[in-house]
Design a protein around this motif. Structure first.
Motif, PDB file in Angstrom:
ATOM      1  N   ARG A  63       0.831  -1.214   0.000  1.00 17.19           N
ATOM      2  CA  ARG A  63       0.000   0.000   0.000  1.00 17.19           C
ATOM      3  C   ARG A  63       0.859   1.255   0.000  1.00 17.19           C
ATOM      4  NH1 ARG A  63      -5.284   0.640   0.886  1.00 17.19           N
ATOM      5  NH2 ARG A  63      -5.431  -1.566   1.414  1.00 17.19           N
ATOM      6  N   GLU A  64       1.900   1.261   0.803  1.00 15.01           N
ATOM      7  CA  GLU A  64       2.771   2.434   0.879  1.00 15.01           C
ATOM      8  C   GLU A  64       3.570   2.610  -0.405  1.00 15.01           C
ATOM      9  OE1 GLU A  64       5.132   2.307   4.401  1.00 15.01           O
ATOM     10  OE2 GLU A  64       3.407   2.535   5.743  1.00 15.01           O
ATOM     11  N   ALA A  65       4.009   1.503  -1.000  1.00 14.37           N
ATOM     12  CA  ALA A  65       4.733   1.587  -2.269  1.00 14.37           C
ATOM     13  C   ALA A  65       3.822   2.120  -3.367  1.00 14.37           C
ATOM     14  CB  ALA A  65       5.285   0.221  -2.649  1.00 14.37           C
ATOM     15  N   LEU A  66       2.587   1.640  -3.394  1.00 12.04           N
ATOM     16  CA  LEU A  66       1.621   2.121  -4.388  1.00 12.04           C
ATOM     17  C   LEU A  66       1.308   3.592  -4.154  1.00 12.04           C
ATOM     18  CD1 LEU A  66      -0.191   1.343  -6.775  1.00 12.04           C
ATOM     19  CD2 LEU A  66      -1.970   0.731  -5.111  1.00 12.04           C
ATOM     20  N   MET A  67       1.202   3.989  -2.905  1.00  9.10           N
ATOM     21  CA  MET A  67       0.958   5.392  -2.577  1.00  9.10           C
ATOM     22  C   MET A  67       2.105   6.272  -3.072  1.00  9.10           C
ATOM     23  SD  MET A  67       0.299   7.047   1.206  1.00  9.10           S
ATOM     24  CE  MET A  67      -0.941   5.791   1.553  1.00  9.10           C
ATOM     25  N   PHE A  68       3.334   5.776  -2.927  1.00 10.96           N
ATOM     26  CA  PHE A  68       4.506   6.509  -3.407  1.00 10.96           C
ATOM     27  C   PHE A  68       4.432   6.708  -4.920  1.00 10.96           C
ATOM     28  CE2 PHE A  68       8.856   6.181  -5.178  1.00 10.96           C
ATOM     29  CZ  PHE A  68       9.415   7.333  -4.643  1.00 10.96           C
ATOM     30  N   LEU A  69       4.079   5.649  -5.649  1.00 13.53           N
ATOM     31  CA  LEU A  69       3.962   5.761  -7.105  1.00 13.53           C
ATOM     32  C   LEU A  69       2.849   6.728  -7.488  1.00 13.53           C
ATOM     33  CD1 LEU A  69       4.448   2.085  -8.355  1.00 13.53           C
ATOM     34  CD2 LEU A  69       6.132   3.933  -8.255  1.00 13.53           C
ATOM     35  N   TYR A  70       1.730   6.661  -6.808  1.00 13.74           N
ATOM     36  CA  TYR A  70       0.619   7.569  -7.087  1.00 13.74           C
ATOM     37  C   TYR A  70       1.003   9.024  -6.810  1.00 13.74           C
ATOM     38  CZ  TYR A  70      -3.588   4.913  -8.301  1.00 13.74           C
ATOM     39  OH  TYR A  70      -4.545   4.185  -8.960  1.00 13.74           O
ATOM     40  N   ALA A  71       1.719   9.243  -5.720  1.00 16.50           N
ATOM     41  CA  ALA A  71       2.043  10.610  -5.311  1.00 16.50           C
ATOM     42  C   ALA A  71       2.874  11.342  -6.350  1.00 16.50           C
ATOM     43  CB  ALA A  71       2.779  10.588  -3.970  1.00 16.50           C
ATOM     44  N   TYR A  72       3.754  10.612  -7.075  1.00 17.71           N
ATOM     45  CA  TYR A  72       4.700  11.284  -7.961  1.00 17.71           C
ATOM     46  C   TYR A  72       4.586  10.880  -9.429  1.00 17.71           C
ATOM     47  CZ  TYR A  72       6.423  12.325  -3.344  1.00 17.71           C
ATOM     48  OH  TYR A  72       6.496  12.754  -2.039  1.00 17.71           O
ATOM     49  N   SER A  73       3.602  10.062  -9.762  1.00 16.20           N
ATOM     50  CA  SER A  73       3.394   9.712 -11.169  1.00 16.20           C
ATOM     51  C   SER A  73       2.694  10.853 -11.896  1.00 16.20           C
ATOM     52  CB  SER A  73       2.534   8.440 -11.287  1.00 16.20           C
ATOM     53  OG  SER A  73       3.253   7.299 -10.904  1.00 16.20           O
ATOM     54  N   PRO A  74       3.057  11.103 -13.163  1.00 16.73           N
ATOM     55  CA  PRO A  74       2.316  12.087 -13.962  1.00 16.73           C
ATOM     56  C   PRO A  74       0.847  11.686 -14.054  1.00 16.73           C
ATOM     57  CG  PRO A  74       4.340  11.397 -15.084  1.00 16.73           C
ATOM     58  CD  PRO A  74       4.160  10.475 -13.915  1.00 16.73           C
ATOM     59  N   LEU A  75      -0.020  12.657 -14.184  1.00 19.25           N
ATOM     60  CA  LEU A  75      -1.450  12.380 -14.255  1.00 19.25           C
ATOM     61  C   LEU A  75      -1.783  11.431 -15.402  1.00 19.25           C
ATOM     62  CD1 LEU A  75      -2.943  15.924 -13.525  1.00 19.25           C
ATOM     63  CD2 LEU A  75      -2.614  14.016 -11.949  1.00 19.25           C
ATOM     64  N   ILE A  76      -1.044  11.534 -16.508  1.00 21.18           N
ATOM     65  CA  ILE A  76      -1.326  10.677 -17.661  1.00 21.18           C
ATOM     66  C   ILE A  76      -1.089   9.203 -17.322  1.00 21.18           C
ATOM     67  CG2 ILE A  76       1.002  10.842 -18.644  1.00 21.18           C
ATOM     68  CD1 ILE A  76      -0.347  10.923 -21.410  1.00 21.18           C
ATOM     69  N   ASP A  77      -0.110   8.913 -16.445  1.00 19.00           N
ATOM     70  CA  ASP A  77       0.139   7.526 -16.058  1.00 19.00           C
ATOM     71  C   ASP A  77      -1.030   6.962 -15.266  1.00 19.00           C
ATOM     72  OD1 ASP A  77       2.537   7.863 -17.292  1.00 19.00           O
ATOM     73  OD2 ASP A  77       3.770   7.645 -15.494  1.00 19.00           O
ATOM     74  N   LEU A  78      -1.563   7.763 -14.357  1.00 17.14           N
ATOM     75  CA  LEU A  78      -2.696   7.312 -13.551  1.00 17.14           C
ATOM     76  C   LEU A  78      -3.947   7.166 -14.411  1.00 17.14           C
ATOM     77  CD1 LEU A  78      -2.202   9.506 -10.353  1.00 17.14           C
ATOM     78  CD2 LEU A  78      -1.250   7.259 -10.866  1.00 17.14           C
ATOM     79  N   SER A  79      -4.116   8.059 -15.365  1.00 17.19           N
ATOM     80  CA  SER A  79      -5.323   8.042 -16.191  1.00 17.19           C
ATOM     81  C   SER A  79      -5.318   6.906 -17.194  1.00 17.19           C
ATOM     82  CB  SER A  79      -5.464   9.381 -16.932  1.00 17.19           C
ATOM     83  OG  SER A  79      -5.538  10.461 -16.020  1.00 17.19           O
ATOM     84  N   PHE A  80      -4.165   6.680 -17.844  1.00 19.61           N
ATOM     85  CA  PHE A  80      -4.109   5.697 -18.917  1.00 19.61           C
ATOM     86  C   PHE A  80      -3.746   4.300 -18.413  1.00 19.61           C
ATOM     87  CE2 PHE A  80      -4.220   9.439 -21.455  1.00 19.61           C
ATOM     88  CZ  PHE A  80      -4.702   9.054 -22.693  1.00 19.61           C
ATOM     89  N   SER A  81      -2.871   4.212 -17.411  1.00 18.94           N
ATOM     90  CA  SER A  81      -2.412   2.902 -16.948  1.00 18.94           C
ATOM     91  C   SER A  81      -3.269   2.371 -15.799  1.00 18.94           C
ATOM     92  CB  SER A  81      -0.942   2.979 -16.528  1.00 18.94           C
ATOM     93  OG  SER A  81      -0.139   3.375 -17.616  1.00 18.94           O
ATOM     94  N   GLY A  82      -3.590   3.240 -14.841  1.00 19.07           N
ATOM     95  CA  GLY A  82      -4.484   2.846 -13.765  1.00 19.07           C
ATOM     96  C   GLY A  82      -3.797   2.167 -12.600  1.00 19.07           C
ATOM     97  N   GLY A  83      -4.558   2.023 -11.513  1.00 19.50           N
ATOM     98  CA  GLY A  83      -4.018   1.489 -10.274  1.00 19.50           C
ATOM     99  C   GLY A  83      -3.654   0.030 -10.329  1.00 19.50           C
ATOM    100  N   ASP A  84      -4.451  -0.793 -10.999  1.00 21.23           N
ATOM    101  CA  ASP A  84      -4.148  -2.221 -11.077  1.00 21.23           C
ATOM    102  C   ASP A  84      -2.809  -2.458 -11.771  1.00 21.23           C
ATOM    103  OD1 ASP A  84      -6.506  -2.896  -9.804  1.00 21.23           O
ATOM    104  OD2 ASP A  84      -7.636  -3.081 -11.675  1.00 21.23           O
ATOM    105  N   PHE A  85      -2.536  -1.673 -12.795  1.00 20.21           N
ATOM    106  CA  PHE A  85      -1.264  -1.756 -13.516  1.00 20.21           C
ATOM    107  C   PHE A  85      -0.098  -1.449 -12.576  1.00 20.21           C
ATOM    108  CE2 PHE A  85       2.118   0.542 -15.740  1.00 20.21           C
ATOM    109  CZ  PHE A  85       2.444  -0.322 -16.773  1.00 20.21           C
TER     110      PHE A  85
END
Length: 326
Positions: A63-85
């Motif tokens: 959870r903390e590792a995923l939170m780290f990726l979410y915190a600093y990933s570009p918005l396009i990564d979250l929008s196109f790739s998503g959390g499961d990815f």
């Protein structure tokens, strides 16, 4: 007496069941949580519910590792790739850490910034970590040391990709593997992905302009046994810290690495923004001395936030290799 024993037993079991943190420094963890909440506020009300993955069962570390990726990933990564990815990549990164002999020796911050991140530069994201791990795990597991494993990965990269100039945007690692060629930017992203896939910390190094010719270059540094060493991506040599650019790089004006997330390493940090940090690694390659520039106004008073550019004459122009602010 029995009641005391039961209380002690319950306490021991509770401690044993407590999961470890991915970010053990509470101050750093708190900063990441704050940046994560800011990202969540920006994306609040998104139609796809980009944060639904956090409702899935996962360990505290995941959870903390995923939170780290979410915190600093570009918005396009979250929008196109998503959390499961991203969660899938977290789990494969942890799997490599557990499976590889050197995994347990990698410091937390080095793993966090130089193994875990999916993105190496400005390429499209793909599942190269999974594909490359399956290709390389047996090959590198037989290596006697972490350094030999890094060299073996680079041999594997050379078997799949050769140098060829391109003008398009940097391709994803799997797309580069499919075409079997790429320029230095693509070769270095490809090699970086392969190294990280088997748990070897790696970062892309970039010089915006050479001092000896009209061109630039990108290559790779690997963290081996507590030290950063360089290699030419897809250009295998018998040892690290040797490449065709070993002599030219000693005349280079500036070398930098873009690091995912807010990095607190020992190198000089030249900038920190919402997604990452810029690290000055020039001293790894040539002699350097500190330079202080003071910007003052007409009254002789220091000026805050003044833009200062260091430039080199290249391609018929003075090109800014690094921009700093007072």
């Amino acid at each position: 007496m029995k009641q005391v024993l039961w209380i002690l037993l319950a306490f021991v079991l509770l401690c044993a069941c407590e999961e470890k943190h991915f970010m053990t420094d509470p101050d750093y963890r708190r900063m990441v949580e704050q940046d994560f909440q800011k990202k969540k506020e920006v994306l609040e009300g998104n139609p796809g519910n980009l944060f639904a993955v956090f409702d899935s069962p996962m360990s505290v570390e995941e959870r903390e590792a995923l939170m780290f990726l979410y915190a600093y990933s570009p918005l396009i990564d979250l929008s196109f790739s998503g959390g499961d990815f991203l969660l899938k990549h977290v789990r494969w990164a942890f799997q490599a850490r557990e499976a590889m002999p050197w995994g347990k020796d990698i410091p937390e911050d080095i793993f966090r910034h130089f193994v875990l991140p999916v993105r190496g530069g400005k390429e499209n994201l793909d599942t190269a970590r999974i594909v490359f791990y399956k290709e390389l795990k047996e090959r590198v597991a037989a290596c006697e040391s972490m350094e030999k494993a890094a060299l073996e990965v680079n041999h594997w990269c050379h078997e799949h990709v050769i140098y060829k100039p391109t003008n398009a945007r940097t391709r994803s690692p799997l797309a580069t593997m499919l075409t079997a060629y790429g320029r230095c930017g693509e070769e270095s992203i490809f090699t970086l992905a392969a190294l990280r896939a088997v748990g070897i910390p790696a970062r892309q190094i970039y010089t915006p302009r050479w001092a000896h010719c009209d061109d630039n270059h990108a290559w790779i540094e690997v963290w081996v046994d507590g030290e950063w060493k360089y290699l030419g991506a897809c250009e295998p040599e018998p040892r690290l810290n040797i490449a065709w650019f070993t002599l030219p790089v000693q005349r280079a004006m500036y070398m930098e690495s873009e690091v995912f997330g807010k990095y607190n390493g020992q190198e000089e940090i030249v900038y920190v923004n919402e997604s990452g940090s810029g690290v000055n690694v020039t001293s790894h390659y040539t002699r350097t001395v500190p330079t202080v520039v003071q910007v003052i106004d007409e009254n002789g008073q220091p000026v805050e936030n003044a833009k200062v550019e260091y430039k080199i004459f290249n391609y018929g122009e003075f090109y800014p290799v690094v921009t700093l602010y007072s």
